[in-house]
Design a protein around this motif. Structure first.
Motif, PDB file in Angstrom:
ATOM      1  N   GLU A  95     -16.684  20.713  -0.533  1.00  0.00           N
ATOM      2  CA  GLU A  95     -15.921  20.359   0.658  1.00  0.00           C
ATOM      3  C   GLU A  95     -14.492  19.965   0.304  1.00  0.00           C
ATOM      4  N   ILE A 100     -13.107  20.405   4.626  1.00  0.00           N
ATOM      5  CA  ILE A 100     -13.832  20.478   5.896  1.00  0.00           C
ATOM      6  C   ILE A 100     -14.141  19.060   6.341  1.00  0.00           C
ATOM      7  N   GLU A 101     -14.023  18.855   7.618  1.00  0.00           N
ATOM      8  CA  GLU A 101     -14.357  17.562   8.215  1.00  0.00           C
ATOM      9  C   GLU A 101     -15.856  17.576   8.530  1.00  0.00           C
ATOM     10  N   GLY A 170     -19.782  21.174   4.923  1.00  0.00           N
ATOM     11  CA  GLY A 170     -19.320  20.804   6.260  1.00  0.00           C
ATOM     12  C   GLY A 170     -20.404  20.250   7.141  1.00  0.00           C
ATOM     13  N   LYS A 299     -16.251  22.584  11.031  1.00  0.00           N
ATOM     14  CA  LYS A 299     -15.685  23.937  11.107  1.00  0.00           C
ATOM     15  C   LYS A 299     -15.549  24.512   9.709  1.00  0.00           C
ATOM     16  N   ALA A 300     -16.601  25.175   9.259  1.00  0.00           N
ATOM     17  CA  ALA A 300     -16.554  25.780   7.937  1.00  0.00           C
ATOM     18  C   ALA A 300     -16.083  27.215   8.090  1.00  0.00           C
TER      19      ALA A 300
END
Ligand code: SF4
Ligand code: SF4
Lengths: 378, 234
Positions: A95, A100-101, A170, A299-300
């Protein structure tokens, strides 16, 4: 390093010499295929050489030849007791590559899964440990009875009991099914009853006390300089826990204590794990209380193709610091992939702990390190 | 306890309590006991194994919702399953499968043109590690996990190699074994299809509009072209 304090017995008309014994690779105490070359003077260990690599599966090179995602199921097979935490460490590293959040609900579920894994690991470790001491079966089966309930939870969430393959870059692969959280709470609520009973069964048992107290001492200095992590380091009196130090994920939101030992002997290592289970239950309770609804996947990118970068992701696994080091070179495959396995590094001090002890204690000391050969050999 | 041997004694009491308790409290049993699980998810008692009359346990047992064993290929019913097979032999799963246990050959018609369906689709289940990566990467929802687990065979090589026709299963079967997952997948597919059609419609309309505009612009340009031309000649 402890100087071997031995003197061969001198007696007229009697010739004595050292005895070299190869323990393993198929010895029940080695928890897999692991060998110890032990030099014995009578019953005392004067030298010990760990030999491993029997379970080498080329894990790192394999990962360099496949896409980032395809390696996720292989991380399950490192330390096969703790597939969820292995997944997490790998996801944490990947990540960082693409930033990615991770959604809130996924973070909570990750904590829940990781702490359940810690329970699974510690409870079976304690079972195996007393099994090595000669308490064949009974405590281990009690431990496995509880482990089974948690594995059932894993199965319902991820589809597999041990090779969960549940974390994704993600977030998580899928949400937990309906009613899962209530069931998890039930398991968590019932666990202390088992722990109370287990402590009564083991913690004051005179045989366990005399066979573990003062055995296999690991000094604070040696533990720190050898890079020991996890419960073993804490048993030597260093209160170092990545969940507090790094506060990765959302661990800064939970209140829990870090138990640590004083002597660094086998008994401390055993007790630290017993106490850690209680703290895991505290974290689980808080997480189950506060888990929000929502998305479980951030959102990957559809194709995972990170820009050239170098990252290291680490977590406090049940056995110690588990880290994944990745170098990306702009292709869908990692250029370099390296695992920092806690049980391998914790194993490096085996010789220092065993010197001067009895051969029967070497088995106990090895059991207290908590190794899984899948991770040691990779 | 403070008297010597007290620790052992209290430990013995725990074992005794568990031993006696296991006759009354299923929670204390160390062997398989499903009674605490949610009702309906697993059989209360699996009974004898193998079942009488050739019935397979995995046909009648719905294991948990996400249970996965080996992949299967989906078709949407119809006279011949090959008519409605969803797989288009794009080979993404073959490339992504971590232990490389999928083998695909594309089908061609008599003119040598690809007809977007697999001629061969083999999965070596002795290698497959049930990881579900193929399911996740497939863009056509053509491959999903089966929960069939009774696959033992005395033939080490051929018996564990599942061919295309062994793998083909209907969507109805999928609904039967993983009802929630299948419903969610169908819903998502319907939404995607609707979105795609809406987009297609929109692009078609836009194209139509564009063509009209273009025609009008061309006509205008032509008119303009003609008028200066007229001026020139005049
Ligand atoms: S489940 Fe995994 S191993 Fe099996 S065919 Fe699919 S991708 Fe390959
Ligand atoms: S199963 Fe899916 S990914 Fe695999 S070849 Fe068929 S359409 Fe492509």
């Amino acid at each position: 390093m402890v100087a071997p304090n031995y003197e061969l017995i001198e007696q007229e008309g009697l010739e004595t010499s050292l005895l070299e014994v190869s323990m393993g690779p198929h010895h029940p105490s080695t928890h897999g295929v692991f060998r110890m070359d032990v030099k014995l003077d009578g019953e005392n260990v004067v030298d010990l050489k760990p030999v491993f690599g029997y379970l080498h599966r080329n894990h790192e090179k394999l990962a360099e030849n496949m896409s980032y995602l395809a390696n996720m199921p292989f991380t399950d097979r490192l330390d096969y007791f703790n597939s969820m935490t292995n997944n997490w460490a790998y996801a944490l590293a990947a990540e960082q590559l693409v930033e990615i959040e991770v959604p809130e609900r996924a973070e909570y579920l990750r904590v829940i899964m990781a702490e359940l894994t810690r329970l699974v690991n510690h409870v079976s470790l304690v079972g195996f440990f007393v099994n090595d001491l000669g308490a064949l079966g009974t405590p281990l089966l009690y431990a496995f009875r509880e482990r089974e309930k948690i594995l059932d939870l894993f199965e319902q969430a991820s589809g597999a009991r041990m090779m969960c393959n549940y974390f994704r870059f993600g977030g998580l692969r899928c949400d937990v099914p309906e009613g899962w959280l209530a069931q998890a709470r039930e398991v968590v609520d019932q666990f202390p009853r088992f722990l109370d009973e287990y402590e009564k069964l083991l913690c004051e048992n005179e045989i366990i006390l005399s066979r573990t107290q003062g055995i296999g001492k690991l000094s604070r200095e040696l533990a720190v300089s050898a890079g020991i992590t996890g419960p073993m380091l804490r048993a030597s009196g260093v209160a170092y826990d990545l969940r507090k130090v790094d506060a990765y994920g959302i661990y800064d939101r939970f209140k829990f204590r870090v138990p640590y030992g004083e002597e660094g002997d086998c008994y401390d290592r055993f007790m630290v794990r017993m106490l850690e289970m209680r703290e895991s239950l505290q974290i689980l309770k808080q997480a189950l209380d506060n888990i929000p609804e929502g998305e479980i996947m951030g959102k990957a990118p559809r194709v995972f193709k990170p820009k050239p970068a170098e990252v290291y992701g680490r977590i406090e696994g049940p056995k110690g610091e588990l880290g994944f080091y990745l170098i990306a070179d702009g292709t869908p495959k990692p250029y370099r992939y390296r695992v920092r396995p806690p049980s391998f590094i914790n194993l490096t001090v085996l010789r220092d702990m065993c010197l001067g002890q009895k051969i029967a204690d070497a088995v106990v000391i090895l059991g207290s390190i908590d190794i899984v050969l899948g991770e040691v050999d990779r | 306890m403070s008297f010597p041997g007290g620790g052992i004694f209290s430990g013995m009491a725990v074992t005794l309590r568990n031993f006696v308790g296991s006759y009354f409290d299923p929670d204390r049993l160390t062997t398989n006991d499903y009674s605490w699980r949610p009702v309906g998810k697993l059989p209360q008692s699996a009974g004898e194994y193998p079942k009488e009359g050739g019935e397979q346990l995995s046909d009648t047992t719905t294991v948990t919702n996400y249970s996965r064993n080996f992949p299967m290929l989906l078709h949407d019913g119809g006279v011949s399953p090959m008519d409605t097979i969803r797989c288009v032999a794009c080979q993404i799963c073959e490339r992504e499968c971590p232990p490389q246990c999928i083998y695909i050959e594309k089908a061609y018609d008599e003119n040598g043109k690809s007809i977007k369906s697999p001629e061969k689709f083999d999965i070596d289940v002795s290698v497959c590690m049930s990881c579900q990566i193929c399911v996740e990467v497939c863009p056509f929802d053509a491959i999903v996990m089966n929960s069939q687990f009774e696959l033992s065979s005395p033939d080490r090589f051929g018996g564990l190699l599942l061919r295309r026709d062994d793998l083909l299963k209907s969507n109805d079967y999928y609904h039967r074994i993983h009802p929630e997952e299948a419903a969610a997948r169908d819903q998502r597919m319907a939404e995607e299809k609707a979105a795609k059609e809406a987009k297609k419609k929109a692009t078609a309309e836009a194209a139509k509009k564009k063509a009209e505009e273009k025609a009008r612009a061309e006509a205008e340009a032509k008119a303009q072209e003609e008028s200066p031309g007229n001026e020139e000649t005049s």
